[in-house]
Design a protein around this motif. Structure first.
Motif, mmCIF file in Angstrom:
data_model
loop_
_atom_site.group_PDB
_atom_site.id
_atom_site.type_symbol
_atom_site.label_atom_id
_atom_site.label_comp_id
_atom_site.label_asym_id
_atom_site.label_seq_id
_atom_site.Cartn_x
_atom_site.Cartn_y
_atom_site.Cartn_z
ATOM 1 N N VAL A 110 69.725 39.969 56.346
ATOM 2 C CA VAL A 110 68.577 40.860 56.495
ATOM 3 C C VAL A 110 67.927 40.586 57.839
ATOM 4 O O VAL A 110 68.125 39.525 58.429
ATOM 5 C CB VAL A 110 67.525 40.660 55.368
ATOM 6 C CG1 VAL A 110 68.086 41.034 54.027
ATOM 7 C CG2 VAL A 110 66.989 39.252 55.356
ATOM 8 N N GLN A 111 67.163 41.550 58.294
ATOM 9 C CA GLN A 111 66.414 41.373 59.533
ATOM 10 C C GLN A 111 64.933 41.504 59.233
ATOM 11 O O GLN A 111 64.537 41.940 58.158
ATOM 12 C CB GLN A 111 66.820 42.433 60.555
ATOM 13 C CG GLN A 111 68.167 42.163 61.185
ATOM 14 C CD GLN A 111 68.440 43.168 62.290
ATOM 15 O OE1 GLN A 111 68.496 44.354 62.036
ATOM 16 N NE2 GLN A 111 68.596 42.676 63.501
ATOM 17 N N ALA A 112 64.158 41.163 60.212
ATOM 18 C CA ALA A 112 62.692 41.287 60.151
ATOM 19 C C ALA A 112 62.157 40.511 58.956
ATOM 20 O O ALA A 112 62.433 39.339 58.824
ATOM 21 C CB ALA A 112 62.285 42.750 60.139
ATOM 22 N N ASP A 113 61.441 41.175 58.057
ATOM 23 C CA ASP A 113 60.789 40.504 56.933
ATOM 24 C C ASP A 113 61.551 40.665 55.623
ATOM 25 O O ASP A 113 60.968 40.572 54.547
ATOM 26 C CB ASP A 113 59.375 41.067 56.765
ATOM 27 C CG ASP A 113 58.523 40.827 57.992
ATOM 28 O OD1 ASP A 113 58.518 39.680 58.476
ATOM 29 O OD2 ASP A 113 57.894 41.781 58.476
ATOM 30 N N GLY A 114 62.847 40.884 55.683
ATOM 31 C CA GLY A 114 63.628 41.169 54.485
ATOM 32 C C GLY A 114 63.774 40.022 53.504
ATOM 33 O O GLY A 114 64.070 40.248 52.337
ATOM 34 N N ASP A 131 58.243 34.013 49.352
ATOM 35 C CA ASP A 131 58.682 35.226 50.045
ATOM 36 C C ASP A 131 58.800 36.401 49.078
ATOM 37 O O ASP A 131 58.439 37.535 49.412
ATOM 38 C CB ASP A 131 60.022 34.994 50.744
ATOM 39 C CG ASP A 131 59.914 34.089 51.945
ATOM 40 O OD1 ASP A 131 58.915 34.198 52.689
ATOM 41 O OD2 ASP A 131 60.826 33.263 52.149
ATOM 42 N N GLN A 132 59.312 36.155 47.884
ATOM 43 C CA GLN A 132 59.399 37.223 46.882
ATOM 44 C C GLN A 132 58.016 37.691 46.464
ATOM 45 O O GLN A 132 57.769 38.900 46.354
ATOM 46 C CB GLN A 132 60.195 36.738 45.663
ATOM 47 C CG GLN A 132 61.652 36.529 45.968
ATOM 48 C CD GLN A 132 62.374 35.748 44.882
ATOM 49 O OE1 GLN A 132 61.773 35.007 44.105
ATOM 50 N NE2 GLN A 132 63.692 35.909 44.831
ATOM 51 N N GLN A 133 57.093 36.753 46.268
ATOM 52 C CA GLN A 133 55.740 37.118 45.855
ATOM 53 C C GLN A 133 55.038 37.928 46.937
ATOM 54 O O GLN A 133 54.270 38.842 46.651
ATOM 55 C CB GLN A 133 54.933 35.867 45.493
ATOM 56 C CG GLN A 133 53.665 36.172 44.741
ATOM 57 C CD GLN A 133 53.919 36.871 43.405
ATOM 58 O OE1 GLN A 133 54.652 36.364 42.562
ATOM 59 N NE2 GLN A 133 53.321 38.036 43.224
#
Length: 114
Positions: free
Chosen positions: A47-51, A79-81
């Motif tokens: 993933v890129q950026a904030d993925g 990160d999921q939250q």
């Protein structure tokens, strides 16, 4: 006294497949991005950026549902939250589902609300 049958906990992968199968049966399309083994031998989802931490499933029919799937004892990572909070804040329909939530999952996927 009735005897209780032991039911082993369901791991995330088979649970995820059950949710996908139910969604397909009910006419939804589903996206899930699987991790792959990198050249360094680590499992990663490119993933890129904030993925990082993006929900496990994006489920679409007449509305869009984001679902983070967890085993009964696990909690979303930070990160999921962050994704869950941001999506909810923007008005999106977001769930954290565990195997014990099966009745709710069926109800949500059967409903046609907008």
């Amino acid at each position: 006294m009735p005897t209780m049958k032991y039911t082993p906990p369901i791991k995330e992968d088979p649970f995820q497949q059950q949710v996908i199968d139910l969604a397909h049966y009910l006419g939804w399309i589903v996206a899930h991005f699987k991790p792959a083994l990198s050249q360094s031998g680590r499992w990663m989802t490119p993933v890129q950026a904030d993925g990082k931490g993006f929900p496990d499933l994006v489920i679409v029919r007449e509305r869009v549902i984001y679902a983070e799937l967890k085993s009964d004892k696990k909690k979303p990572t930070d990160d999921q939250q962050k994704w869950i909070n941001a999506l909810r804040l923007s008005g999106e329909e977001v769930y954290v589902w565990r195997p014990r939530d099966w009745d709710e999952i069926r109800e949500v996927l059967r409903s046609r609300k907008n």
